[in-house]
Design a protein around this motif. Structure first.
Motif: not given
Length: 402
Positions: A219-237, A394-402
């Protein structure tokens, strides 16, 4: 696939069955008692005699009602002997007063002999008592037609009361068994819920923790990369939330190929070089789900329990079996693997249960070169109805963790 609706068993909803069986016994005893009273009434007795007759009949069938209760089968021997003795006195003593008008009152006693004595004594005693009926009535001067009537009535009364009582016992046993099965079903559902929470959420929560630590560093050294990882965390959550909903509704359908792609992403985020080769094509949904669960559990424990830098994941398919192997470069003791938190179950035991249910298996341990290896295998077609036993529909479909 249609949704399976599990309707909990309600003991209250089934309560009329034992009560109905008991009511039939009471009705039959009242009818037999009324017949005896009518046999005495036709001789036009004095009022006192009639009152005594009714009282004795009520006592006889009161004792018989106690003997016919389900609890009577567990009475101690002394109590059984006391009750049989009392019923014998109530059966034979009135013969002195009422003679042949006492009718076939030996029938209830015959039923009690069958219900209380061991089988090797019960039926001979029953036969001896039935044989007494024609002998007594002949000696008492009864006509042949009355002798036959009382004998047949005694045989029928004993067998009917005995049969109805045993059927009532069976109704109570079936009712108790259904209650026990209901309790077992609830216990099984609780175990399924705990197992699925461990298998599905352990991976997502580990990924969230890993990515959160990565974001903290970036978050301090590479904020752009941190934002990308934050979006990834949201998908996992979001996927973790979806997993919770799937577990609570009984749906658990997973894809091995999707989990493999997700595993590669998560391992890369953890600075683990992963060689992922999964080319099994279309698998049976149940087999696909169990293998995906094993992959997710393996990745979870790589992230949680070891300092892995190189990991290999490979799935192979032959004519009858699908095999999934995971190897990593950091040795760790199997006793520390695949464990849940406090109060949780063992992930390794969960996997064994899942694969055993479909005819597969699992091995885990250190290889000769010091690397840890986990291998699971399953038949192309599951051998058992795992959907009913462990995984559910089983349901019709289910997505994996991104």
């Amino acid at each position: 696939m249609p949704t399976r609706n599990i309707v909990p068993f309600s003991p209250r909803s089934q309560a009329p069955a034992p009560r109905l069986a008991r009511a039939i016994i009471v009705t039959a005893l009242l009818c037999y008692g009324t017949m005896t009273v009518l046999n005495v009434v036709r001789t036009r007795p004095e009022t006192f005699e009639l009152v005594v007759c009714v009282g004795l009949v009520l006592m006889v069938f009161g004792v018989q009602l106690a003997v016919s209760s389900p609890q009577a089968r567990s009475w101690p021997t002394g109590r059984k002997a006391l009750v049989l003795g009392l019923q014998a006195v109530l059966t034979f003593a009135p013969l002195v007063w009422f003679g042949t008008n006492w009718g076939s009152m030996e029938g209830p006693l015959a039923a009690s002999l069958l219900l209380t004595l061991p089988a090797r004594y019960a039926w001979p005693s029953y036969g001896a008592l039935i044989a007494f009926i024609p002998v007594y009535n002949l000696l008492a001067g009864a006509t042949i037609d009355l002798v036959l009537y009382f004998t047949i009535a005694g045989i029928l009364t004993g067998l009917v009361i005995y049969g109805l009582t045993r059927l009532t016992d069976l109704v109570h046993e079936v009712h108790a068994t259904r209650e026990e099965l209901a309790r077992m079903a609830v216990t099984q559902e609780r175990l399924r819920f705990a197992r699925d929470l461990h298998d599905l959420l352990g991976y997502s929560l580990s990924a969230i923790t890993l990515k959160g630590e990565l974001i903290h560093r970036l978050i301090v050294t590479r904020p752009d990369k941190a934002r990308e990882e934050t979006a990834s965390v949201l998908r996992v959550a979001r996927q973790a939330l979806a997993d919770v909903r799937l577990v609570s509704s009984g749906y658990r359908d997973m894809s091995l190929s999707e989990e493999a792609a997700s595993a590669g992403t998560v391992l890369a985020a953890a600075d683990i070089r992963a060689d992922v080769t999964v080319e099994c094509g279309r698998l049976h949904p149940v087999v696909d789900t169990v293998l995906a669960t094993a992959l997710r559990e393996g990745v979870t424990n790589i992230l949680r329990h070891s300092r892995v830098r190189i990991c290999s994941i490979k799935a192979e398919l032959d004519d009858t079996t699908v095999r999934l192997g995971m190897t990593n470069d950091h040795p760790h003791e199997p006793s520390h693997l695949f464990t849940a938190g406090p109060g949780g179950g063992s992930g390794l035991d969960n996997l064994r249960t899942r694969f055993a249910a479909i005819g597969g298996g699992l091995t885990a341990g250190l290889q000769g070169d010091g690397r840890f290896h986990l291998e699971v295998w399953a038949p192309i077609r599951p051998q058992n109805d795992i959907e009913a036993l462990a995984l559910g529909p089983t349901p019709p479909e289910r997505s994996a963790v991104a």
